[in-house]
Scaffold this motif. Structure first.
Motif, PDB file in Angstrom:
ATOM      1  N   GLU A 197       0.849  -1.095  -0.149  1.00 39.30           N
ATOM      2  CA  GLU A 197      -0.062   0.050  -0.170  1.00 39.30           C
ATOM      3  C   GLU A 197       0.896   1.161   0.073  1.00 39.30           C
ATOM      4  O   GLU A 197       1.516   1.587   1.027  1.00 39.30           O
ATOM      5  N   GLN A 198       1.045   1.768  -1.085  1.00 41.31           N
ATOM      6  CA  GLN A 198       1.632   3.222  -1.235  1.00 41.31           C
ATOM      7  C   GLN A 198       0.700   4.155  -1.849  1.00 41.31           C
ATOM      8  O   GLN A 198       0.921   4.676  -2.846  1.00 41.31           O
ATOM      9  N   ILE A 199      -0.026   4.689  -1.041  1.00 43.38           N
ATOM     10  CA  ILE A 199      -1.348   5.455  -1.248  1.00 43.38           C
ATOM     11  C   ILE A 199      -1.455   6.937  -0.857  1.00 43.38           C
ATOM     12  O   ILE A 199      -2.573   7.619  -0.874  1.00 43.38           O
ATOM     13  N   SER A 200      -0.304   7.393  -0.827  1.00 37.45           N
ATOM     14  CA  SER A 200      -0.080   9.097  -0.183  1.00 37.45           C
ATOM     15  C   SER A 200      -0.925   9.953  -1.075  1.00 37.45           C
ATOM     16  O   SER A 200      -1.020   9.565  -2.439  1.00 37.45           O
ATOM     17  N   PHE A 230       9.119  -3.655  -0.996  1.00 31.60           N
ATOM     18  CA  PHE A 230       7.932  -4.787  -1.165  1.00 31.60           C
ATOM     19  C   PHE A 230       8.196  -5.016  -2.691  1.00 31.60           C
ATOM     20  O   PHE A 230       8.173  -6.416  -2.834  1.00 31.60           O
ATOM     21  N   ALA A 231       8.356  -4.158  -3.466  1.00 31.73           N
ATOM     22  CA  ALA A 231       8.463  -4.518  -4.868  1.00 31.73           C
ATOM     23  C   ALA A 231       9.697  -5.465  -5.296  1.00 31.73           C
ATOM     24  O   ALA A 231       9.530  -6.523  -5.992  1.00 31.73           O
ATOM     25  N   LEU A 232      10.764  -5.097  -4.323  1.00 36.48           N
ATOM     26  CA  LEU A 232      11.967  -6.016  -4.739  1.00 36.48           C
ATOM     27  C   LEU A 232      11.590  -7.458  -4.207  1.00 36.48           C
ATOM     28  O   LEU A 232      12.120  -8.511  -4.780  1.00 36.48           O
ATOM     29  N   ASN A 233      10.604  -7.648  -2.983  1.00 36.52           N
ATOM     30  CA  ASN A 233      10.454  -8.877  -2.554  1.00 36.52           C
ATOM     31  C   ASN A 233       9.153  -9.637  -3.228  1.00 36.52           C
ATOM     32  O   ASN A 233       8.497 -10.460  -2.664  1.00 36.52           O
ATOM     33  N   GLY A 234       8.844  -9.047  -4.527  1.00 33.42           N
ATOM     34  CA  GLY A 234       7.675  -9.687  -5.192  1.00 33.42           C
ATOM     35  C   GLY A 234       6.425  -9.131  -4.607  1.00 33.42           C
ATOM     36  O   GLY A 234       5.377 -10.058  -4.881  1.00 33.42           O
ATOM     37  N   ALA A 235       6.035  -8.062  -4.204  1.00 31.67           N
ATOM     38  CA  ALA A 235       4.658  -7.543  -3.922  1.00 31.67           C
ATOM     39  C   ALA A 235       4.274  -6.800  -5.013  1.00 31.67           C
ATOM     40  O   ALA A 235       5.098  -6.013  -5.485  1.00 31.67           O
ATOM     41  N   LEU A 236       3.044  -6.524  -5.275  1.00 31.18           N
ATOM     42  CA  LEU A 236       2.639  -5.490  -6.365  1.00 31.18           C
ATOM     43  C   LEU A 236       1.994  -4.280  -5.440  1.00 31.18           C
ATOM     44  O   LEU A 236       1.731  -4.576  -4.455  1.00 31.18           O
ATOM     45  N   THR A 237       2.329  -3.554  -6.261  1.00 33.51           N
ATOM     46  CA  THR A 237       1.929  -2.028  -5.653  1.00 33.51           C
ATOM     47  C   THR A 237       0.744  -1.681  -6.015  1.00 33.51           C
ATOM     48  O   THR A 237       0.188  -1.712  -7.123  1.00 33.51           O
ATOM     49  N   ILE A 238      -0.213  -1.238  -5.170  1.00 35.70           N
ATOM     50  CA  ILE A 238      -1.231  -0.483  -5.256  1.00 35.70           C
ATOM     51  C   ILE A 238      -0.957   0.976  -4.643  1.00 35.70           C
ATOM     52  O   ILE A 238      -0.622   1.440  -3.722  1.00 35.70           O
ATOM     53  N   GLY A 239      -0.976   1.978  -5.724  1.00 34.33           N
ATOM     54  CA  GLY A 239      -0.334   3.305  -5.348  1.00 34.33           C
ATOM     55  C   GLY A 239      -0.852   4.536  -6.293  1.00 34.33           C
ATOM     56  O   GLY A 239      -1.272   4.134  -7.354  1.00 34.33           O
ATOM     57  N   THR A 240      -0.308   5.645  -5.740  1.00 32.29           N
ATOM     58  CA  THR A 240      -0.687   6.912  -6.401  1.00 32.29           C
ATOM     59  C   THR A 240       0.620   7.268  -7.184  1.00 32.29           C
ATOM     60  O   THR A 240       1.673   6.625  -6.968  1.00 32.29           O
ATOM     61  N   LEU A 241       0.614   8.366  -8.061  1.00 30.76           N
ATOM     62  CA  LEU A 241       1.757   8.872  -8.682  1.00 30.76           C
ATOM     63  C   LEU A 241       2.331  10.108  -7.779  1.00 30.76           C
ATOM     64  O   LEU A 241       2.528  11.091  -7.734  1.00 30.76           O
ATOM     65  N   ASP A 242       3.212   9.165  -6.744  1.00 33.90           N
ATOM     66  CA  ASP A 242       3.657   9.827  -5.734  1.00 33.90           C
ATOM     67  C   ASP A 242       5.164   9.438  -5.419  1.00 33.90           C
ATOM     68  O   ASP A 242       5.384   8.389  -5.570  1.00 33.90           O
ATOM     69  N   GLY A 243       6.191  10.501  -5.246  1.00 27.63           N
ATOM     70  CA  GLY A 243       7.247  10.062  -4.622  1.00 27.63           C
ATOM     71  C   GLY A 243       7.915   9.067  -5.606  1.00 27.63           C
ATOM     72  O   GLY A 243       7.753   9.167  -6.917  1.00 27.63           O
ATOM     73  N   ALA A 244       8.614   8.153  -5.051  1.00 28.30           N
ATOM     74  CA  ALA A 244       9.179   7.257  -6.079  1.00 28.30           C
ATOM     75  C   ALA A 244       8.426   6.390  -6.585  1.00 28.30           C
ATOM     76  O   ALA A 244       8.701   5.458  -7.518  1.00 28.30           O
ATOM     77  N   ASN A 245       7.192   6.129  -6.362  1.00 27.80           N
ATOM     78  CA  ASN A 245       6.066   5.094  -7.000  1.00 27.80           C
ATOM     79  C   ASN A 245       6.223   5.417  -8.406  1.00 27.80           C
ATOM     80  O   ASN A 245       6.198   4.521  -9.072  1.00 27.80           O
ATOM     81  N   VAL A 246       6.448   6.509  -8.980  1.00 40.50           N
ATOM     82  CA  VAL A 246       6.320   7.204 -10.265  1.00 40.50           C
ATOM     83  C   VAL A 246       7.321   6.281 -11.050  1.00 40.50           C
ATOM     84  O   VAL A 246       7.237   5.728 -11.900  1.00 40.50           O
ATOM     85  N   GLU A 247       8.650   6.297 -10.340  1.00 42.86           N
ATOM     86  CA  GLU A 247       9.712   5.691 -10.927  1.00 42.86           C
ATOM     87  C   GLU A 247       9.801   3.935 -10.859  1.00 42.86           C
ATOM     88  O   GLU A 247      10.056   3.306 -11.962  1.00 42.86           O
ATOM     89  N   ILE A 248       9.004   3.620  -9.772  1.00 45.33           N
ATOM     90  CA  ILE A 248       9.167   1.947  -9.415  1.00 45.33           C
ATOM     91  C   ILE A 248       8.227   1.724 -10.737  1.00 45.33           C
ATOM     92  O   ILE A 248       8.328   0.619 -11.526  1.00 45.33           O
ATOM     93  N   GLY A 258       9.538   7.671  -0.073  1.00 43.82           N
ATOM     94  CA  GLY A 258       9.183   6.460   0.143  1.00 43.82           C
ATOM     95  C   GLY A 258      10.350   5.434  -0.092  1.00 43.82           C
ATOM     96  O   GLY A 258      10.973   5.643  -0.999  1.00 43.82           O
ATOM     97  N   THR A 259      10.747   4.485   0.662  1.00 41.65           N
ATOM     98  CA  THR A 259      11.475   3.496   0.326  1.00 41.65           C
ATOM     99  C   THR A 259      11.020   1.909   0.735  1.00 41.65           C
ATOM    100  O   THR A 259      11.288   1.093   0.169  1.00 41.65           O
ATOM    101  N   GLY A 260      10.051   2.167   1.862  1.00 41.75           N
ATOM    102  CA  GLY A 260       9.282   0.914   2.010  1.00 41.75           C
ATOM    103  C   GLY A 260       8.582   0.299   0.756  1.00 41.75           C
ATOM    104  O   GLY A 260       8.831  -0.930   0.178  1.00 41.75           O
TER     105      GLY A 260
END
Ligand code: 73E
Length: 791
Positions: free
Chosen positions: A617-620, A634-652, A628-630
């Motif tokens: 959950e990366q929903i700021s 998560f993504a490195l350990n194979g979780a999918l992200t539900i998230g907004t276009l915020d911080g490093a989510n954009v680049e992830i 964000g670094t959490g």
């Protein structure tokens, strides 16, 4: 190793094997491992001297290092040796590892980033010191009483800290208060108070590379232990008063994340560790250089946010008052050594000190700040001011005294240029640069997820551990059925292990096949744990309305602490626990929906939860989370992200592919635009029957039947202002969650998406980040690379 451990047990702990406790065994093992680092550590220091290398000094109020034993053992490649020795000795390796308390010397991302950077600096062989405070009490311990957060002091130093070396000989006086004299062109500061800063060193050894740096934390001590005269007079309290005052400075970490507490003691802490660090690095420089004008060729000082921003005026003070350099020369000289990282745009985090307070505690520094201000105004008329409305603005001070200023993700850096430092950016258009954050793959994959680590290493060797971009090779494995099965099994095993632990610690039984949906981070309105909870209630309603639908079973996991004085955040914690109580006991959704909130989230808990997560959950609110670094862990350990276009989510999202990411919500630009509309929250609620229903349930006391008014404040806030746009993003978030539900139903496809995440995260290694800092900011190089080149 066995003999070494037994020797340590006998001679350092004074125990024999028959009477040793887990603590004794852990200390014996840790001290034995520590012994193995010392040669490497000394040699690195010698090499750095011999090569006259530039050194990096990372100044940070926080180092959230967590537990160290696994890092130390694995970076030294001692896992098999230690495990084998302990087995022979009849001891349980895992029990011993878990006995180490977390060093929680930080609040959240900022402090954890500093810890990851220390690991990468060592792994890259760059000579570096981390400088911070050895807090006696780290971040408070959290428990819940009737769902409410209770804080208790954290006590990691009640036990001896195995990894540090006390350096009683490395001690510097730190002065406060008093007045300043100007006589015959000479300036003298006559302070009224003095404490001593004593160094405690923890070696930080790189991955498999025999390079060791130092984390040097300062502890405050009184100049004289106690006042014998008072004691002899019988005034026992007075006898210890100055001692108590001095020790207060390193007593406790301020528990505010992304907020400025503005307290006098905080300013003293900031100056205390900054001044000690600068004296230490100057002493080291002057040992083998005499021309201070060369300082920037040998010293790079990185300011982790504005907390050490007093380093600017302090370095100028030392150069001018102690070494006789002209002010006009000292300011640019200091600037050439200093760089500043901005970590947040939240207005409540931008540090300001009242001029009167700063002038009372650091009178000479205030004079120097005025001179820096005049110089800046002369060179750049109309420049934004450091001193404004009776305040010293530390962001402006840090910016003006730094040769580079960096943001921590691409989006954040653009926003830094457009908002907080827009005017300074126009004047200094090349000063702001980006360095997107990263995480160390040693802790955040290799050590915390042995199942996945072994699977990857079997497939491609262990080169990825120090060169994470090699993980892209895993993309080819998505068509390898055996590999994919093992990949899924490793996640399933982690989820089963987590379920066991949650069963034991929280008394809640989980189904390891359900989707594990995890939000772990500080509790803050902008991070929107509340939106996650509202969505959970909406899902619960839908499940009850349509019991025959093929629902994807979910486990909602929350973790995180609220600052003790942040009442809205504490209400949100209580609401999560109240809702959990109702939903977890509802037979209608049994086996389909659970909420768990284990107390006292910390680094060690993150290491447990992240490898067992399916959904991150990366929903700021867009524009609010600097990086964000959490999200990366998560993504490195194979979780999918539900998230907004915020911080490093954009680049992830760019790296893992938009098809492997559940995107929703307003963009940063849309957020700013929406705030202009009067009554946007009410309009959003009226347009969403689902949200209306949930808010109605909370308002009427559905989750607090004996205290029905308990959440009127929370619901009222959403209707009346909702600054973080929970209401506006709710429907879009709900839809994204249903897309995740559908995707999870196809287990093979989900696994393929998860693999694409792991395989695409190489760029987010903190090794890449540190290479960027070394190249674009510090101009620092590993001495061994230079030797390799000349060889
Ligand atoms: O987005 C995170 C970022 O990933 C940001 O909120 C956090 O820093 C992380 C690392 O770059 C952060 N912490 C603080 N400011 N930004 C902060 C401010 C005052 C006190 C303590 C921490």
């Amino acid at each position: 190793m066995k003999d070494d451990i037994l020797n340590r047990l006998q001679f350092s702990l004074g125990k024999d094997a028959d009477h040793a406790s887990v603590y004794d065994w852990r200390m014996a093992v840790s001290l034995t491992v520590r012994d193995q680092m010392v040669d490497t550590w000394f040699n690195s220091t010698k090499e750095a001297y011999a090569a006259s290398s530039k050194r990096v000094y990372y100044l940070s109020m926080e180092f959230l290092i967590g537990r160290l034993i696994e890092d130390m053992i694995s970076n030294l490649q001692l896992e098999d040796t230690v495990r084998g020795a302990l087995t022979d000795l009849g001891q349980d390796f895992d029990e011993i590892v878990h006995d180490e308390p977390d060093a929680a010397l930080g609040n959240g991302g900022l402090g954890r980033l500093a810890a990851c950077f220390m690991d990468s600096l060592a792994t890259l062989g760059i000579p570096a010191f981390g400088y911070g405070i050895r807090y006696e009490h780290g971040l408070f311990e959290q428990s819940f009483a009737q769902g409410q957060q209770v804080e208790r002091p954290e006590t990691w130093l009640n036990q001896r800290h195995a990894w540090e070396f006390e350096r009683p000989e490395v001690q510097f006086p730190i002065c406060f208060g008093g007045h300043v004299d100007h006589h015959d062109g000479k300036t003298t500061w006559h302070p009224s108070e003095k404490v001593l800063a004593t160094a405690y060193d923890t070696p930080v050894i790189g991955w498999k590379n025999e390079w060791g740096n130092t984390l040097r934390l300062w502890s405050a001590e009184p100049v004289s232990q106690f006042d014998l005269d008072s004691f002899n007079r019988g005034d026992y309290l007075a006898a210890g008063r100055s001692e108590a005052l001095a020790r207060t400075i390193s007593r406790v970490l301020y528990p505010d994340d992304t907020t400025d507490s503005g307290k006098e003691l905080r300013l003293k802490q900031e100056y205390f560790f900054t001044a000690a660090s600068i004296q230490d690095l100057m002493r080291r420089y002057l040992q083998d250089h005499d021309d201070l004008r060369q300082l920037p060729e040998h010293v790079a000082i990185q300011l982790n946010d504005t907390h050490p921003a007093i380093a600017g005026p302090e370095l100028v003070r030392v150069l001018v008052d102690e070494h006789g350099i002209d002010m006009a020369e000292a300011i640019p000289l200091a600037r050439a050594c200093l760089a500043y990282t901005n970590h947040t745009l939240l207005p409540e985090a931008l540090e300001k000190w009242g001029e009167w307070l700063l002038g009372r505690i650091l009178p000479r520094h205030l004079e120097i700040i005025r001179i820096i201000e005049e110089t800046q105004q002369r060179e750049h008329p109309g420049s934004p001011r450091i001193l404004e409305h009776g305040d010293v603005r530390m962001g402006e001070l840090a910016f003006i005294m730094a040769h580079k200023v960096n943001g921590v993700s691409a989006l954040h850096t653009e926003l830094v240029k457009e908002t907080v430092f827009a005017d300074l950016h126009r004047i200094h258009p090349t000063r702001i640069i980006n360095q997107t954050n990263g995480i160390t793959p040693r802790r955040w994959l290799y050590n915390c997820n042995p199942g996945l680590r072994d699977l990857i290493t079997d497939a491609m060797g262990d080169g990825w551990v120090a060169d994470l971009e090699q993980l892209t090779a895993l993309k080819a494995k998505r068509d390898d059925a055996a590999f994919m099965q093992a990949f899924q099994a490793s996640k399933r095993d982690n989820k089963a292990a987590l379920s066991n632990w949650i069963g034991q610690t929280c008394g809640i039984a989980l189904d390891p096949d359900a989707m594990f949906d995890v939000q772990i981070k500080r509790i803050h309105e902008y991070k929107r744990q509340l939106m996650n909870l509202l969505e959970t209630v909406a899902l619960w309603n839908d499940m009850r309305d349509n019991p025959d639908h093929d629902w994807t079973p979910r486990v909602k996991i929350f973790g995180g602490k609220a600052a003790p004085g942040y009442y809205m955040a504490k209400d949100i914690i209580r609401l999560i626990n109240d809702v959990a109580e109702v939903i977890n006991n509802d037979p209608a959704t049994k086996g389909r929906l659970k909420i768990v909130y284990p107390p006292n989230y910390n680094v060690t808990m993150a290491e447990r939860l992240i490898p067992a997560s399916d959904l991150s959950e990366q929903i700021s609110t867009a524009g609010k989370e600097a990086s964000g670094t959490g999200n990366m862990k998560f993504a490195l350990n194979g979780a999918l992200t539900i998230g907004t276009l915020d911080g490093a989510n954009v680049e992830i999202r760019e790296h893992v592919g938009s098809e492997n990411f559940f995107l929703f919500g307003l963009t940063a630009a849309e957020v700013m635009e929406r705030r202009q509309h009067h009554g946007y929250a009410r309009a959003a609620i009226e347009a969403s029957p689902r949200l209306q229903r949930v808010l109605g349930q909370i308002a009427e006391g559905r989750f607090a039947p004996h205290d029905t008014g308990r959440y009127h404040g929370v619901v009222g806030m959403l209707y009346d202002h909702d600054y973080f746009l929970v209401t506006c993003d709710f429907d879009s978030y709900f839809d994204a969650q249903r897309r995740a539900d559908n995707a999870y139903q196809n287990a093979d496809n989900w696994a393929a998406m998860a693999l694409m995440n792991t395989a695409s995260m190489g760029w987010f290694s903190s090794d890449r980040t540190i290479k960027g800092y070394a190249r674009d900011i510090w101009n620092a190089h590993p001495p061994r690379a230079a030797m390799d080149r000349s060889a």
